[in-house]
Design a protein around this motif. Structure first.
Motif, PDB file in Angstrom:
ATOM      1  N   PHE A 382       0.817  -1.217   0.000  1.00  0.00           N
ATOM      2  CA  PHE A 382       0.000   0.000   0.000  1.00  0.00           C
ATOM      3  C   PHE A 382       0.850   1.266   0.000  1.00  0.00           C
ATOM      4  O   PHE A 382       0.435   2.292  -0.542  1.00  0.00           O
ATOM      5  CB  PHE A 382      -0.953  -0.018   1.187  1.00  0.00           C
ATOM      6  CG  PHE A 382      -2.071  -0.997   1.045  1.00  0.00           C
ATOM      7  CD1 PHE A 382      -3.066  -0.788   0.099  1.00  0.00           C
ATOM      8  CD2 PHE A 382      -2.134  -2.133   1.826  1.00  0.00           C
ATOM      9  CE1 PHE A 382      -4.096  -1.691  -0.054  1.00  0.00           C
ATOM     10  CE2 PHE A 382      -3.170  -3.048   1.680  1.00  0.00           C
ATOM     11  CZ  PHE A 382      -4.150  -2.827   0.735  1.00  0.00           C
ATOM     12  N   LYS A 383       2.028   1.223   0.593  1.00  0.00           N
ATOM     13  CA  LYS A 383       2.899   2.401   0.564  1.00  0.00           C
ATOM     14  C   LYS A 383       3.349   2.714  -0.855  1.00  0.00           C
ATOM     15  O   LYS A 383       3.396   3.868  -1.267  1.00  0.00           O
ATOM     16  CB  LYS A 383       4.112   2.175   1.472  1.00  0.00           C
ATOM     17  CG  LYS A 383       3.877   2.583   2.924  1.00  0.00           C
ATOM     18  CD  LYS A 383       5.184   2.683   3.689  1.00  0.00           C
ATOM     19  CE  LYS A 383       4.949   3.304   5.056  1.00  0.00           C
ATOM     20  NZ  LYS A 383       6.208   3.499   5.806  1.00  0.00           N
ATOM     21  N   ASP A 384       3.689   1.672  -1.603  1.00  0.00           N
ATOM     22  CA  ASP A 384       4.164   1.874  -2.973  1.00  0.00           C
ATOM     23  C   ASP A 384       3.021   2.180  -3.936  1.00  0.00           C
ATOM     24  O   ASP A 384       3.247   2.721  -5.011  1.00  0.00           O
ATOM     25  CB  ASP A 384       4.927   0.636  -3.453  1.00  0.00           C
ATOM     26  CG  ASP A 384       6.294   0.527  -2.793  1.00  0.00           C
ATOM     27  OD1 ASP A 384       6.854   1.575  -2.454  1.00  0.00           O
ATOM     28  OD2 ASP A 384       6.788  -0.595  -2.613  1.00  0.00           O
ATOM     29  N   MET A 385       1.801   1.820  -3.565  1.00  0.00           N
ATOM     30  CA  MET A 385       0.676   2.012  -4.476  1.00  0.00           C
ATOM     31  C   MET A 385       0.058   3.402  -4.362  1.00  0.00           C
ATOM     32  O   MET A 385      -0.790   3.769  -5.164  1.00  0.00           O
ATOM     33  CB  MET A 385      -0.386   0.940  -4.201  1.00  0.00           C
ATOM     34  CG  MET A 385      -1.187   0.539  -5.428  1.00  0.00           C
ATOM     35  SD  MET A 385      -2.289  -0.843  -5.097  1.00  0.00           S
ATOM     36  CE  MET A 385      -1.113  -2.163  -4.882  1.00  0.00           C
ATOM     37  N   ARG A 386       0.498   4.188  -3.407  1.00  0.00           N
ATOM     38  CA  ARG A 386      -0.088   5.516  -3.207  1.00  0.00           C
ATOM     39  C   ARG A 386       0.151   6.429  -4.400  1.00  0.00           C
ATOM     40  O   ARG A 386      -0.642   7.327  -4.672  1.00  0.00           O
ATOM     41  CB  ARG A 386       0.493   6.151  -1.950  1.00  0.00           C
ATOM     42  CG  ARG A 386       0.009   5.490  -0.677  1.00  0.00           C
ATOM     43  CD  ARG A 386       0.651   6.081   0.554  1.00  0.00           C
ATOM     44  NE  ARG A 386       0.256   5.321   1.734  1.00  0.00           N
ATOM     45  CZ  ARG A 386       0.727   5.545   2.941  1.00  0.00           C
ATOM     46  NH1 ARG A 386       1.605   6.501   3.133  1.00  0.00           N
ATOM     47  NH2 ARG A 386       0.321   4.821   3.971  1.00  0.00           N
ATOM     48  N   LYS A 387       1.245   6.228  -5.105  1.00  0.00           N
ATOM     49  CA  LYS A 387       1.561   7.096  -6.242  1.00  0.00           C
ATOM     50  C   LYS A 387       0.530   6.945  -7.361  1.00  0.00           C
ATOM     51  O   LYS A 387       0.239   7.898  -8.079  1.00  0.00           O
ATOM     52  CB  LYS A 387       2.949   6.752  -6.784  1.00  0.00           C
ATOM     53  CG  LYS A 387       4.075   6.931  -5.769  1.00  0.00           C
ATOM     54  CD  LYS A 387       5.397   6.463  -6.350  1.00  0.00           C
ATOM     55  CE  LYS A 387       6.517   6.560  -5.325  1.00  0.00           C
ATOM     56  NZ  LYS A 387       7.799   6.056  -5.874  1.00  0.00           N
ATOM     57  N   ASN A 388      -0.004   5.723  -7.524  1.00  0.00           N
ATOM     58  CA  ASN A 388      -0.937   5.460  -8.618  1.00  0.00           C
ATOM     59  C   ASN A 388      -2.396   5.577  -8.200  1.00  0.00           C
ATOM     60  O   ASN A 388      -3.265   5.818  -9.039  1.00  0.00           O
ATOM     61  CB  ASN A 388      -0.700   4.061  -9.190  1.00  0.00           C
ATOM     62  CG  ASN A 388       0.634   3.948  -9.900  1.00  0.00           C
ATOM     63  OD1 ASN A 388       1.283   4.951 -10.171  1.00  0.00           O
ATOM     64  ND2 ASN A 388       1.045   2.737 -10.187  1.00  0.00           N
ATOM     65  N   ALA A 389      -2.681   5.377  -6.919  1.00  0.00           N
ATOM     66  CA  ALA A 389      -4.072   5.351  -6.455  1.00  0.00           C
ATOM     67  C   ALA A 389      -4.588   6.768  -6.230  1.00  0.00           C
ATOM     68  O   ALA A 389      -4.846   7.187  -5.105  1.00  0.00           O
ATOM     69  CB  ALA A 389      -4.185   4.521  -5.174  1.00  0.00           C
ATOM     70  N   VAL A 390      -4.723   7.519  -7.306  1.00  0.00           N
ATOM     71  CA  VAL A 390      -5.251   8.891  -7.247  1.00  0.00           C
ATOM     72  C   VAL A 390      -6.500   8.934  -8.128  1.00  0.00           C
ATOM     73  O   VAL A 390      -6.417   9.108  -9.342  1.00  0.00           O
ATOM     74  CB  VAL A 390      -4.214   9.917  -7.733  1.00  0.00           C
ATOM     75  CG1 VAL A 390      -4.766  11.324  -7.616  1.00  0.00           C
ATOM     76  CG2 VAL A 390      -2.914   9.774  -6.947  1.00  0.00           C
TER      77      VAL A 390
END
Length: 458
Positions: A382-390
């Motif tokens: 989830f930390k690495d997915m924050r960049k795409n989950a917008v």
């Protein structure tokens, strides 16, 4: 003047030629927007997604064993499976009463559909029509044979190995590894539906049944029971599974989602542990309508203290979760006519999961079902997915606003003070209890060392 006139004519001819050659892409731009495109689009993952995931996560969008379609076809590291795909096509034709007739009918169908297929891959430069038809024919037949073998529970030389099984499942869900669904349906009709009924175990399955059987375990055990309810034909397999996860709603409600006003994620960054401290209990949703249905409610305790409760359906995490979610998010971002449900849910989970304590709290509540065996692995996802989950449209905006209004500044301050105060008391009580327990155990052990004990009756 003559030079200027000739230059103008040459420029005019050049512009006309470019417009004629680019006419199909211009048509595609005209239908770009909230309406569903006339032709299914086999998207490429935007470069911005790849740049955000440079390094170890770049392969989340690339196949590792099998390529489908023209985007990754021809890569050297994928050549080993090309002969396997041809063998599967042969086995599929051989199931039908007439091998040669089936082969000819499939080739004829491909020549008829080639123009429509080309429009589906408008983000790829395709010059050789025969080569394109050959790639799609082989890949479709391979995929149909693989799905049918799995549906019939036949022994499969690819899926017998656990690593190969995971790799194949993963590759078939990649956004850049998709084939137009209408082509799969046509070839399924010309092959599987021609197999004599006595060769089937029960009845002739549908293509959607075969797909659901193959991907039944994705994101939890309930997916195998979920039916495809959407009235429109899916663009590809990833699109079909996307709708298997969405709530069953009417066409009118779907239209509202498609044309909804853009809601940005509220500026409210409370993690799961922080919400628990403030007085919001995180609980697994039992009677939710679908796997992305969130509910927030407020109750009173001791007539004074208000307690909030945020119900979230269980979320299953295994090795395939991250590539699957990333490709679903990329699919939503590339499809303006789709609501950002997956992206919104992932964005919400990225807010809730900030530390290992958050993961442990969500696991204890039954919201996260982790099969990776490590809380750090979940936190890393989830930390690495924050960049795409917008998300373009945050579908939980109303629920999240209610949670934000509940967590007033005064409640935040009092919650932190109570956590610090009672936390220190609990540490002291635990320490004293541990010391007392140790002394009692020591005295009991010391007393048992003496063989003779005084007996007043002797």
């Amino acid at each position: 003047m003559e030079n200027e006139a000739s230059m103008g004519d040459e420029l005019l001819n050049s512009i006309r030629i470019k417009i004629i050659r680019n006419s199909e892409k211009t048509d595609a731009l005209e239908q770009f927007g909230w309406s569903e495109p006339r032709y299914p689009v086999m998207h490429r993952v935007p470069d911005v997604f790849r740049r955000q995931n440079e390094g170890v996560y770049e392969d989340v969008y690339n196949p590792i064993t099998i390529s489908l379609g023209p985007i990754h076809n021809g890569k050297k590291y994928l050549q080993a499976t090309e002969s396997i795909k041809v063998s599967y096509m042969h086995l599929l034709f051989d199931r039908t009463p007439s091998f040669r007739q089936t082969q000819e009918d499939c080739v004829t169908a491909m020549t008829v559909m080639e123009h429509d297929i080309r429009k589906c891959f408008r983000e790829v430069e395709l010059d050789d029509s025969v080569r394109l038809a050959e790639i799609i024919l082989i890949d479709c037949c391979f995929l149909i044979e693989l799905l049918y073998r799995n549906y019939r529970k036949e022994q499969d030389p690819i899926l017998w190995n656990p690593f190969n099984c995971y790799a194949v499942h993963r590759d078939l869900l990649l956004l850049e590894n998709q084939i137009p669904f209408f082509v799969l349906e046509k070839l399924f009709h010309l092959t599987v539906e021609r197999i004599p009924e006595k060769m089937h175990q029960l009845s002739v399955p549908t293509l959607i049944e075969c797909v659901r059987s193959f991907f039944g375990g994705m994101m939890g055990p309930d997916n195998g029971k979920t039916e495809y309810w959407y009235s429109r034909s899916p663009h590809h397999i990833l699109h079909l599974l996307y709708f298997c996860f969405l709530p069953r709603i009417s066409e009118e409600e779907w239209e509202k989602w498609e044309h909804s006003i853009k809601n940005k994620v509220a500026e409210f960054k409370f993690s799961a542990k922080q919400l628990d401290i403030v007085g919001v209990k995180l609980k697994q949703s039992v009677n939710s309508k679908h796997r992305f249905d969130l509910k927030f409610s407020i109750s009173r305790r001791f007539c004074l203290w208000k307690r909030g409760q945020l119900e979230i359906p269980p979320f299953y995490i295994d090795e395939s979760t991250e590539p699957f979610l990333r490709n679903l998010i990329a699919f939503e971002q590339c499809s303006p006519h789709l609501p950002n449900i997956i992206t919104s849910y992932t964005s919400l989970m990225c807010i809730l999961v900030n530390t290992n304590d958050d993961v442990e709290l969500l696991e204890e509540a039954g919201i996260i079902n982790n099969t990776l065996g490590s809380t750090k692995a979940v936190l890393h996802i989830f930390k690495d997915m924050r960049k795409n989950a917008v998300p373009r449209n945050f579908v939980y905006n109303q629920t999240w606003t209610e949670v934000k209004e509940f967590c007033t500044p005064s409640r935040v301050r009092s919650g932190k003070l109570m956590h610090i105060y009672f936390g220190k008391i609990w540490v002291r009580v635990s320490l004293v209890s541990g010391i007392v327990l140790f002394l009692l155990t020591f005295l009991q052990t010391f007393y048992s060392m003496f063989p003779y004990h005084h007996n007043p009756n002797q």
